[in-house]
Write a protein that holds these residues in place. Structure first.
Motif, PDB file in Angstrom:
ATOM      1  N   GLY A   1       1.400  11.789   4.324  1.00 16.04           N
ATOM      2  CA  GLY A   1       1.766  10.384   4.247  1.00 16.04           C
ATOM      3  C   GLY A   1       0.952   9.575   5.241  1.00 16.04           C
ATOM      4  N   THR A   2       1.306   8.306   5.364  1.00 17.24           N
ATOM      5  CA  THR A   2       0.522   7.403   6.190  1.00 17.24           C
ATOM      6  C   THR A   2       1.455   6.625   7.103  1.00 17.24           C
ATOM      7  N   ILE A   3       1.004   6.394   8.320  1.00 18.67           N
ATOM      8  CA  ILE A   3       1.786   5.550   9.219  1.00 18.67           C
ATOM      9  C   ILE A   3       0.867   4.517   9.860  1.00 18.67           C
TER      10      ILE A   3
ATOM     11  N   ARG B   1      -6.871  -2.279 -10.236  1.00 18.46           N
ATOM     12  CA  ARG B   1      -5.610  -2.739  -9.667  1.00 18.46           C
ATOM     13  C   ARG B   1      -5.732  -3.144  -8.197  1.00 18.46           C
ATOM     14  N   GLY B   2      -6.789  -2.736  -7.564  1.00 16.35           N
ATOM     15  CA  GLY B   2      -6.911  -3.029  -6.136  1.00 16.35           C
ATOM     16  C   GLY B   2      -7.948  -4.117  -5.862  1.00 16.35           C
ATOM     17  N   THR B   3      -7.822  -4.721  -4.679  1.00 18.26           N
ATOM     18  CA  THR B   3      -8.824  -5.720  -4.295  1.00 18.26           C
ATOM     19  C   THR B   3      -9.698  -5.162  -3.174  1.00 18.26           C
ATOM     20  N   GLY B   4      -9.138  -4.188  -2.453  1.00 24.33           N
ATOM     21  CA  GLY B   4      -9.875  -3.649  -1.324  1.00 24.33           C
ATOM     22  C   GLY B   4      -9.923  -4.618  -0.152  1.00 24.33           C
ATOM     23  N   LEU B   5      -9.075  -5.639  -0.196  1.00 24.19           N
ATOM     24  CA  LEU B   5      -9.100  -6.654   0.870  1.00 24.19           C
ATOM     25  C   LEU B   5      -7.891  -6.552   1.791  1.00 24.19           C
ATOM     26  N   GLY B   6      -6.856  -5.832   1.335  1.00 20.36           N
ATOM     27  CA  GLY B   6      -5.577  -5.795   2.046  1.00 20.36           C
ATOM     28  C   GLY B   6      -5.707  -5.411   3.512  1.00 20.36           C
ATOM     29  N   LEU B   7      -6.278  -4.247   3.773  1.00 22.47           N
ATOM     30  CA  LEU B   7      -6.336  -3.767   5.157  1.00 22.47           C
ATOM     31  C   LEU B   7      -7.305  -4.594   5.996  1.00 22.47           C
ATOM     32  N   TRP B   8      -8.345  -5.069   5.369  1.00 23.74           N
ATOM     33  CA  TRP B   8      -9.322  -5.909   6.073  1.00 23.74           C
ATOM     34  C   TRP B   8      -8.645  -7.195   6.561  1.00 23.74           C
ATOM     35  N   VAL B   9      -7.912  -7.843   5.647  1.00 24.29           N
ATOM     36  CA  VAL B   9      -7.185  -9.064   6.004  1.00 24.29           C
ATOM     37  C   VAL B   9      -6.118  -8.748   7.047  1.00 24.29           C
TER      38      VAL B   9
ATOM     39  N   ASN C   1       0.825  -1.212   0.000  1.00 22.36           N
ATOM     40  CA  ASN C   1       0.000   0.000   0.000  1.00 22.36           C
ATOM     41  C   ASN C   1       0.857   1.258   0.000  1.00 22.36           C
ATOM     42  N   ALA C   2       1.921   1.250   0.808  1.00 20.01           N
ATOM     43  CA  ALA C   2       2.800   2.415   0.893  1.00 20.01           C
ATOM     44  C   ALA C   2       3.398   2.698  -0.477  1.00 20.01           C
ATOM     45  N   LEU C   3       3.875   1.650  -1.145  1.00 20.02           N
ATOM     46  CA  LEU C   3       4.457   1.801  -2.476  1.00 20.02           C
ATOM     47  C   LEU C   3       3.453   2.358  -3.464  1.00 20.02           C
ATOM     48  N   GLU C   4       2.255   1.795  -3.397  1.00 17.17           N
ATOM     49  CA  GLU C   4       1.236   2.204  -4.359  1.00 17.17           C
ATOM     50  C   GLU C   4       0.806   3.656  -4.150  1.00 17.17           C
ATOM     51  N   ALA C   5       1.022   4.167  -2.944  1.00 14.27           N
ATOM     52  CA  ALA C   5       0.656   5.560  -2.677  1.00 14.27           C
ATOM     53  C   ALA C   5       1.713   6.531  -3.204  1.00 14.27           C
ATOM     54  N   MET C   6       2.852   5.996  -3.691  1.00 15.43           N
ATOM     55  CA  MET C   6       3.945   6.888  -4.117  1.00 15.43           C
ATOM     56  C   MET C   6       4.440   6.579  -5.510  1.00 15.43           C
TER      57      MET C   6
ATOM     58  N   PHE D   1     -13.264  -2.141  -0.179  1.00 17.17           N
ATOM     59  CA  PHE D   1     -13.099  -0.700  -0.376  1.00 17.17           C
ATOM     60  C   PHE D   1     -11.716  -0.445  -0.976  1.00 17.17           C
ATOM     61  N   THR D   2     -11.711   0.125  -2.158  1.00 18.70           N
ATOM     62  CA  THR D   2     -10.428   0.444  -2.797  1.00 18.70           C
ATOM     63  C   THR D   2     -10.561   1.724  -3.599  1.00 18.70           C
ATOM     64  N   THR D   3      -9.467   2.478  -3.722  1.00 13.03           N
ATOM     65  CA  THR D   3      -9.471   3.669  -4.577  1.00 13.03           C
ATOM     66  C   THR D   3      -8.619   3.399  -5.812  1.00 13.03           C
ATOM     67  N   LYS D   4      -8.277   2.113  -6.027  1.00 12.08           N
ATOM     68  CA  LYS D   4      -7.322   1.790  -7.096  1.00 12.08           C
ATOM     69  C   LYS D   4      -7.969   1.150  -8.315  1.00 12.08           C
ATOM     70  N   GLY D   5      -9.268   1.139  -8.331  1.00 12.87           N
ATOM     71  CA  GLY D   5      -9.986   0.569  -9.478  1.00 12.87           C
ATOM     72  C   GLY D   5      -9.617  -0.881  -9.690  1.00 12.87           C
TER      73      GLY D   5
ATOM     74  N   HIS E   1       0.436   9.851  -0.909  1.00  9.47           N
ATOM     75  CA  HIS E   1      -0.666  10.814  -1.004  1.00  9.47           C
ATOM     76  C   HIS E   1      -1.602  10.814   0.201  1.00  9.47           C
ATOM     77  N   GLY E   2      -1.464   9.816   1.081  1.00  7.69           N
ATOM     78  CA  GLY E   2      -2.273   9.823   2.301  1.00  7.69           C
ATOM     79  C   GLY E   2      -3.709   9.379   2.072  1.00  7.69           C
ATOM     80  N   ILE E   3      -4.452   9.288   3.173  1.00  4.39           N
ATOM     81  CA  ILE E   3      -5.852   8.846   3.107  1.00  4.39           C
ATOM     82  C   ILE E   3      -6.739   9.981   3.583  1.00  4.39           C
ATOM     83  N   ASP E   4      -7.757  10.234   2.820  1.00  5.52           N
ATOM     84  CA  ASP E   4      -8.692  11.288   3.165  1.00  5.52           C
ATOM     85  C   ASP E   4      -9.343  10.993   4.526  1.00  5.52           C
TER      86      ASP E   4
ATOM     87  N   SER F   1       5.794   3.476   7.611  1.00  9.30           N
ATOM     88  CA  SER F   1       5.324   4.812   7.259  1.00  9.30           C
ATOM     89  C   SER F   1       5.763   5.167   5.850  1.00  9.30           C
ATOM     90  N   ASP F   2       4.981   6.018   5.204  1.00 10.35           N
ATOM     91  CA  ASP F   2       5.330   6.448   3.851  1.00 10.35           C
ATOM     92  C   ASP F   2       5.092   7.935   3.698  1.00 10.35           C
ATOM     93  N   THR F   3       5.595   8.490   2.595  1.00 11.35           N
ATOM     94  CA  THR F   3       5.398   9.912   2.321  1.00 11.35           C
ATOM     95  C   THR F   3       4.475  10.064   1.103  1.00 11.35           C
TER      96      THR F   3
HETATM   97  P1  ADP Z   1      -6.177  -2.059  -2.034  1.00 10.97           P
HETATM   98  O1  ADP Z   1      -4.766  -1.776  -1.738  1.00 10.97           O
HETATM   99  O2  ADP Z   1      -6.376  -3.281  -2.826  1.00 10.97           O
HETATM  100  O3  ADP Z   1      -6.915  -0.872  -2.577  1.00 10.97           O
HETATM  101  P2  ADP Z   1      -6.392  -2.062   0.812  1.00 10.97           P
HETATM  102  O4  ADP Z   1      -7.424  -2.624   1.744  1.00 10.97           O
HETATM  103  O5  ADP Z   1      -5.007  -2.517   0.994  1.00 10.97           O
HETATM  104  O6  ADP Z   1      -6.887  -2.381  -0.649  1.00 10.97           O
HETATM  105  O7  ADP Z   1      -6.473  -0.506   0.923  1.00 10.97           O
HETATM  106  C1  ADP Z   1      -7.714   0.156   0.803  1.00 10.97           C
HETATM  107  C2  ADP Z   1      -7.530   1.591   0.414  1.00 10.97           C
HETATM  108  O8  ADP Z   1      -6.905   2.297   1.472  1.00 10.97           O
HETATM  109  C3  ADP Z   1      -6.638   1.813  -0.758  1.00 10.97           C
HETATM  110  O9  ADP Z   1      -7.312   1.674  -1.980  1.00 10.97           O
HETATM  111  C4  ADP Z   1      -6.129   3.216  -0.514  1.00 10.97           C
HETATM  112  O10 ADP Z   1      -7.046   4.151  -0.965  1.00 10.97           O
HETATM  113  C5  ADP Z   1      -6.085   3.320   0.976  1.00 10.97           C
HETATM  114  N1  ADP Z   1      -4.720   3.115   1.492  1.00 10.97           N
HETATM  115  C6  ADP Z   1      -4.265   2.020   2.134  1.00 10.97           C
HETATM  116  N2  ADP Z   1      -2.977   2.192   2.503  1.00 10.97           N
HETATM  117  C7  ADP Z   1      -2.621   3.422   2.089  1.00 10.97           C
HETATM  118  C8  ADP Z   1      -1.409   4.201   2.183  1.00 10.97           C
HETATM  119  N3  ADP Z   1      -0.292   3.730   2.763  1.00 10.97           N
HETATM  120  N4  ADP Z   1      -1.429   5.445   1.644  1.00 10.97           N
HETATM  121  C9  ADP Z   1      -2.527   5.932   1.056  1.00 10.97           C
HETATM  122  N5  ADP Z   1      -3.696   5.251   0.937  1.00 10.97           N
HETATM  123  C10 ADP Z   1      -3.749   4.015   1.453  1.00 10.97           C
END
Ligand code: ADP
Ligand code: MG
Length: 516
Positions: free
Chosen positions: A496-498, A464-472, A411-416, A458-462, A443-446, A439-441
């Motif tokens: 950024g996000t930590i 490319r994302g599964t929206g399962l990462g953080l849930w798992v 997730n950190a990589l994908e945010a940068m 829930f994903t903002t990556k269309g 775009h952060g999370i709203d 932690s990363d630098t």
């Molecule tokens: P996915 O990565 O497949 O979208 P995740 O459950 O891992 O699913 O993350 C859900 C959403 O949370 C992401 O789509 C993204 O918008 C946001 N997110 C998670 N980690 C970060 C991060 N380090 N920086 C910015 N946004 C994040």
């Protein structure tokens, strides 16, 4: 007036005089001085003195020589100059000189001759010769520069690490560098009979047709494309072609001739890396999906297990005696089927349950995850650093945590990925707990999404994302008895996000190890 002043300002003239009469030499100097020169002269009368004068530091604008001196003369002087390759205007000024000697002297390299009785001819002759000498020097300079340029060009061309060629506008090789000859497996001299287009894979030969036509017609200056090239031995490699039009015109001529410059780079390595990265990403997504499926099955199994147990008990308590034979039969079948359902849920639960006994230390787990993402990070100008406090390499946790860290770093990589940045991973032991932060630098999370991100899908990556990462991730952490906290900013200095994960003391082996 200033222009008048310029015209009358004496011009410096360094003259070497081969003259045995001091009187004559002075006379000449005076004549030159009156004609607008500031003369700096040296008079010599022997071959030895000439040799000396020509080999010293001094440079000469002009040599004036008497035709014959006792034991030395213009002829010998000219010979010496020729030997040394010295080009300085040489004018013979002599009391007498017959026609034949004059012609001979001119043949030997003298530029002109003037009789002492006709000095009025001397100045125009000097002016002319100085002018011609300057022209000669200029040409020599230009030739040298051209030569240097040519040397530099051919060194650059031939030692370049990429393949290069000039072709005619219809693709025939005109100039080919060493690297291209190696890439295509054909010696440079044999390339000249060939056409670059013949090396492009037949099925791709017409792919750049329009771009090429525009280039040749002067409607574009260049283009780039990726094509597969065939070597002489038939093997194929992917190449990046950078194609540009060169217009050659010679000075003072309107006519231009055009040729095409090709830069050919072997991109097999890059292609392989790209393939590897996309395979890796696919694998990560798959493992994320698998973990999610596991968690979902686990939840379901739990939910089913309770009513199942209730049903099993009811069957047990049922007073079978009071039923008809057919009824008893049906109940027996139902009990068997219930048993099967129970077996399925139990095995699902044990599938997801952690494997007891097998543990790994956090440092090993984290190092593996960092390695996994290293090349992708480098590719996107993302710097990763990690810090492990004392004792981290002595902990013992469930290897399922690998999935947790992979999700967070991913997730950190994908945010940068578009901006580059820094990922910092820290693990240390505090109050007997292990604390890991990622932690990363990016775009952060709203703020509005800070809770939503933990919901499945829930994903903002269309795509490319599964929206399962953080849930798992949260699921696994909590299963291990740990907690997860997330903080994020979308702007400002701390953008950024930590994510901070605290794991229970159980995995921390104390205290002997910590003392070390
Ligand atoms: P996915 O990565 O497949 O979208 P995740 O459950 O891992 O699913 O993350 C859900 C959403 O949370 C992401 O789509 C993204 O918008 C946001 N997110 C998670 N980690 C970060 C991060 N380090 N920086 C910015 N946004 C994040
Ligand atoms: Mg993710």
């Amino acid at each position: 007036m200033s222009s008048g002043l310029l015209n009358t300002a004496p011009r410096p003239l360094r003259v070497l005089m081969i003259e045995d009469y001091e009187e004559d030499a002075l006379l000449l100097q005076r004549h030159l001085g009156r004609s607008g020169f500031r003369v700096d002269a040296l008079r010599i009368e022997t071959a030895e003195a000439l040799g000396h004068a020509l080999s010293g530091d001094r440079e000469w604008d002009l040599i004036i020589a008497d035709y014959t001196l006792p034991g030395f003369g213009a002829r010998e002087a000219l010979e010496l100059m020729q030997q040394r390759g010295i080009d300085v205007p040489f004018i013979i000024v002599s009391g007498t000189i017959d026609e034949v000697s004059a012609v001979n002297a001119m043949r030997a390299g003298a530029h002109d001759y003037v009789l002492k009785g006709h000095l009025e001819r001397l100045i125009p002759a000097i002016e002319r010769e100085l002018h011609d000498a300057e022209k000669r020097r200029e040409r020599l300079r230009t030739e040298r520069e051209l030569q240097l340029l040519q040397q530099r060009f051919s060194a650059t061309f031939n030692q370049a690490a990429v393949g290069m060629a000039h072709t005619t506008t219809d693709g025939r090789f005109v100039l080919v560098n060493q690297r291209l000859s190696e890439l295509l497996g054909v010696p440079v001299d044999r390339m000249l009979a060939l056409n670059l287009k013949d090396f492009i894979l037949p099925s791709e030969r017409d792919a750049d047709k329009e771009l090429y036509a525009e280039l040749v017609e002067g409607r574009r200056t260049g283009y780039r494309s990726e094509r597969n090239l065939m070597r002489h031995d038939g093997s194929v490699f992917p190449a990046q072609l950078t194609v540009s039009l060169l217009l050659h015109g010679s000075v003072g001529h309107d006519v231009t001739e055009s040729s095409v410059l090709w830069v050919v780079e072997d991109i097999s390595a890059r292609k392989a890396a790209e393939r590897e990265t996309s395979e890796l990403m696919q694998r990560l997504i798959n493992s994320e999906r698998l973990a999610a499926a596991g968690r979902m099955a686990n939840t379901l199994a739990h939910e089913i297990n309770n009513p199942l147990e209730a049903l099993t008990n009811i069957f047990y308590l049922l007073d079978k005696e009071s039923l008809t034979l057919a009824g008893q039969e049906l109940i027996a079948i139902a009990a068997r089927e219930l048993d099967r359902v129970g077996h399925i849920t139990r095995s699902t639960l044990s599938f997801y349950r952690k494997m007891p006994g097998r543990t790994l230390d956090l440092q090993t787990l984290l190092t593996e995850v960092v390695q996994l993402f290293q090349s992708r990070a480098t590719q996107h100008q993302i710097h990763m650093d990690s810090f492990y406090g004392p004792g981290i390499d002595q902990t013992g946790y469930d290897p399922a945590l690998r999935q947790v860290f992979a999700n967070l770093v991913g997730n950190a990589l994908e945010a940068m990925e578009t901006s580059g940045g820094r990922i910092r991973i820290r693990a240390r032991i505090r109050d007997g707990h292990a604390v890991v932060t990622v932690s990363d630098t990016g775009h952060g999370i709203d703020g509005a999404n800070l809770q939503t991100v933990f919901e499945p899908f829930f994903t903002t990556k269309g795509e490319r994302g599964t929206g399962l990462g953080l849930w798992v991730t949260r699921g696994i952490v909590e299963e291990q008895g740990g907690t997860l906290q997330l903080r994020s900013a979308t702007r400002g200095k701390y953008r950024g996000t930590i994510v901070r994960i605290t794991l229970p003391a159980a995995g921390v082996r104390e205290p002997a190890v910590l003392v070390n």
